[in-house]
Design an enzyme around this catalytic site. Structure first.
Site, PDB file in Angstrom:
ATOM      1  N   THR A  13       0.810  -1.214   0.000  1.00  0.00           N
ATOM      2  CA  THR A  13       0.000   0.000   0.000  1.00  0.00           C
ATOM      3  C   THR A  13       0.848   1.270   0.000  1.00  0.00           C
ATOM      4  O   THR A  13       0.720   2.119  -0.884  1.00  0.00           O
ATOM      5  CB  THR A  13      -0.940   0.007   1.213  1.00  0.00           C
ATOM      6  OG1 THR A  13      -1.801  -1.138   1.135  1.00  0.00           O
ATOM      7  CG2 THR A  13      -1.792   1.263   1.226  1.00  0.00           C
ATOM      8  N   GLU A 129      10.845   9.709   8.930  1.00  0.00           N
ATOM      9  CA  GLU A 129       9.724  10.591   9.257  1.00  0.00           C
ATOM     10  C   GLU A 129       8.392   9.852   9.233  1.00  0.00           C
ATOM     11  O   GLU A 129       7.518  10.078  10.080  1.00  0.00           O
ATOM     12  CB  GLU A 129       9.671  11.767   8.274  1.00  0.00           C
ATOM     13  CG  GLU A 129       8.586  12.782   8.582  1.00  0.00           C
ATOM     14  CD  GLU A 129       8.824  13.524   9.888  1.00  0.00           C
ATOM     15  OE1 GLU A 129       7.957  13.392  10.788  1.00  0.00           O
ATOM     16  OE2 GLU A 129       9.845  14.202  10.031  1.00  0.00           O
ATOM     17  N   VAL A 132       6.306   7.733  12.362  1.00  0.00           N
ATOM     18  CA  VAL A 132       5.455   8.281  13.427  1.00  0.00           C
ATOM     19  C   VAL A 132       4.551   9.364  12.846  1.00  0.00           C
ATOM     20  O   VAL A 132       5.039  10.343  12.287  1.00  0.00           O
ATOM     21  CB  VAL A 132       6.286   8.894  14.571  1.00  0.00           C
ATOM     22  CG1 VAL A 132       5.366   9.429  15.674  1.00  0.00           C
ATOM     23  CG2 VAL A 132       7.266   7.887  15.147  1.00  0.00           C
ATOM     24  N   GLU A 190      -6.848  -3.949  11.210  1.00  0.00           N
ATOM     25  CA  GLU A 190      -6.477  -5.225  10.610  1.00  0.00           C
ATOM     26  C   GLU A 190      -7.435  -6.330  11.073  1.00  0.00           C
ATOM     27  O   GLU A 190      -8.166  -6.172  12.055  1.00  0.00           O
ATOM     28  CB  GLU A 190      -5.049  -5.593  11.018  1.00  0.00           C
ATOM     29  CG  GLU A 190      -3.999  -4.571  10.629  1.00  0.00           C
ATOM     30  CD  GLU A 190      -3.733  -4.535   9.139  1.00  0.00           C
ATOM     31  OE1 GLU A 190      -4.082  -5.512   8.453  1.00  0.00           O
ATOM     32  OE2 GLU A 190      -3.185  -3.519   8.670  1.00  0.00           O
ATOM     33  N   LYS A 205       5.811   4.148  18.562  1.00  0.00           N
ATOM     34  CA  LYS A 205       5.985   5.535  18.122  1.00  0.00           C
ATOM     35  C   LYS A 205       6.437   6.430  19.275  1.00  0.00           C
ATOM     36  O   LYS A 205       7.311   7.285  19.098  1.00  0.00           O
ATOM     37  CB  LYS A 205       4.666   6.040  17.531  1.00  0.00           C
ATOM     38  CG  LYS A 205       4.213   5.260  16.299  1.00  0.00           C
ATOM     39  CD  LYS A 205       2.785   5.625  15.898  1.00  0.00           C
ATOM     40  CE  LYS A 205       2.298   4.769  14.745  1.00  0.00           C
ATOM     41  NZ  LYS A 205       0.871   5.031  14.405  1.00  0.00           N
TER      42      LYS A 205
END
Length: 440
Positions: A13, A129, A132, A190, A205
């Site tokens: 994706t 980058e 998070v 999910e 994160k």
């Protein structure tokens, strides 16, 4: 014009989104960077997936080694995810002298300290980058824009799946199971949502953000993690009556010699900006001694928002490649000699306000017994509310406390749970006021 040649490993994706931007925005990127970003090779084992991009002959391969061994490729974009093959890809790229761009927060939370050290030793960059906050430039903000600030605290909503579920329970009065099913149907969750709803995704994160903000090693194991699976519509309704919203919060506070790092559901006042962040959106409030409070807000996941952050990292690397002294920035924003091992406070030592709900038999003296236990553990009651009966003869007793120590609260709840009049395990939700987080 100079060219930076890119190899993309993983064209699912987000990888597909990266390819779409690199192929569709070539002129825009050239005009802004003064360099051509060339997607030379794409590797993925799934040859049957229908993709929205068409690659020139010879670009697509099922063998990632073709990218890792190609001396002309300057940057490897790792979009595989996980901690096995992905780690091998990144290490092989580093050893080959290639820069790396990744969105792999789990791998960085667990092995980022060693991977950043390997990259620094080889003089290459790991840019991350997109790991998070999706399209929110929170890592760039902490490393660059807030470089003059001592960061005192951060409070954030870092998981869109949980935020969507809690928003829908609040908006429609759904049960947790109904809201989760809706999130799965819309692709926000999910089939196995454990990583999201139990808080681990947000914890990965937060471990990364705390390291950047406070100049410490990444310490995922130190992060306290509690998910949202025990939140009931009843508690969301009560929170609304008291002027709060329930969110899965990521909280980090700098106490100098120690830090707090915790993920758990919390009530926050409805007049707080974070309480208005709904659906699958993410947000982070940062508190610095110079800027005071600032907040970033945006899509924390999804094909194009995340791909946007990946390409922004590629742009930074392209700009750095024109410099003789290498990367402008160390991986965690601090020179390696300045990064400390700072202990993370155990959750038992934090002090905050609490909401808790007890389902108790409708008998005389129950309220006084519960209140007595709280008093014995140095917990002061701010307010108590007896709600309408919901099941059999059980009556919900809802307590709001003044600031108390977590360890005292847990011991009190153990005693309350053991009372013969208590019908179910008490529900505990911490109360946070992000506007006070500038004071650690």
């Amino acid at each position: 014009m100079k060219r930076m040649q890119i190899g993309l490993i993983g064209c699912g994706t987000v990888g597909e989104g990266v390819a779409r931007i690199l192929l569709g925005q070539q002129k825009l990127l050239r005009d802004r960077l003064g360099m051509e970003l060339v997607l030379k090779k794409v590797a993925d084992t799934d040859t049957q997936r229908k993709r929205s991009v068409t690659f020139d002959e010879g670009v697509f391969t099922t063998d990632a080694s073709e990218i890792l061994s190609d001396p002309e490729i300057d940057v490897v974009v790792e979009m595989v995810g996980g901690v096995g093959f992905a780690k091998d890809v990144i290490q092989r790229a580093i050893q080959a002298g290639k820069h790396v761009v990744t969105a792999n927060k789990k791998l960085l939370a667990l092995d980022g300290n060693s991977l950043f050290a390997e990259a620094a030793a080889k003089g290459v960059t790991i840019a991350y980058e997109a790991s998070v906050g999706g399209c929110m430039p929170i890592i760039k903000t902490l490393r660059e824009n807030l470089v003059a600030n001592r960061i005192t605290a951060m409070t954030g909503i870092l998981n869109g799946t949980c935020n969507y579920i809690l928003s829908e329970i609040t908006r429609l009065g759904l049960s947790f199971e109904e809201a989760l099913g809706q999130a799965q149907a819309k692709g926000f969750a999910e089939a196995d949502p454990t990583l999201d709803i139990e808080g681990f995704d947000a914890a990965h994160k937060l471990a990364i953000l705390a390291a950047i903000a406070f100049g410490m090693e990444i310490d995922f194991e130190g992060v306290y993690v509690e998910g949202i699976s025990r939140i009931e519509a009843m508690d969301i309704l009560y929170a609304d009556q008291f002027g709060y919203r329930i969110k899965l919060l990521a909280i980090a506070k700098n106490h100098g010699d120690r830090v707090e790092a915790r993920i758990h559901p919390a009530m926050i006042p409805t007049d707080c900006l974070l309480s208005q962040v709904n659906g699958s959106l993410n947000a982070v409030s940062v508190y610095g001694d110079a800027v005071e409070e600032m907040m970033l807000y945006g899509h924390g996941a999804g094909m194009m928002p995340t791909a946007s952050a990946v390409v922004a990292d590629l742009a930074d690397i392209a700009r750095d490649m024109g410099r003789s002294d290498g990367s402008r920035l160390p991986a965690l924003g601090y020179l390696s000699g300045s990064i400390r091992r700072i202990p993370v406070m155990p959750i038992s030592e934090i002090r905050t306000h609490y909401y808790f709900r007890v389902a108790a038999a409708d008998r005389p003296g129950v309220l006084s017994r519960v209140s007595g236990i709280l008093g014995q553990h140095n917990i002061s009651i701010m307010s108590v509310h007896q709600k309408e009966r919901h099941v059999s003869d059980a009556v919900p007793l809802v307590f709001m406390t003044h600031r108390a120590r977590e360890a005292d609260m847990c011991r009190a709840l153990e005693e309350i749970r053991a009372l013969p009049e208590v019908c179910r395990d008490p529900v505990l939700i911490r109360i946070e006021d992000p506007s006070a987080n500038g004071r650690p």
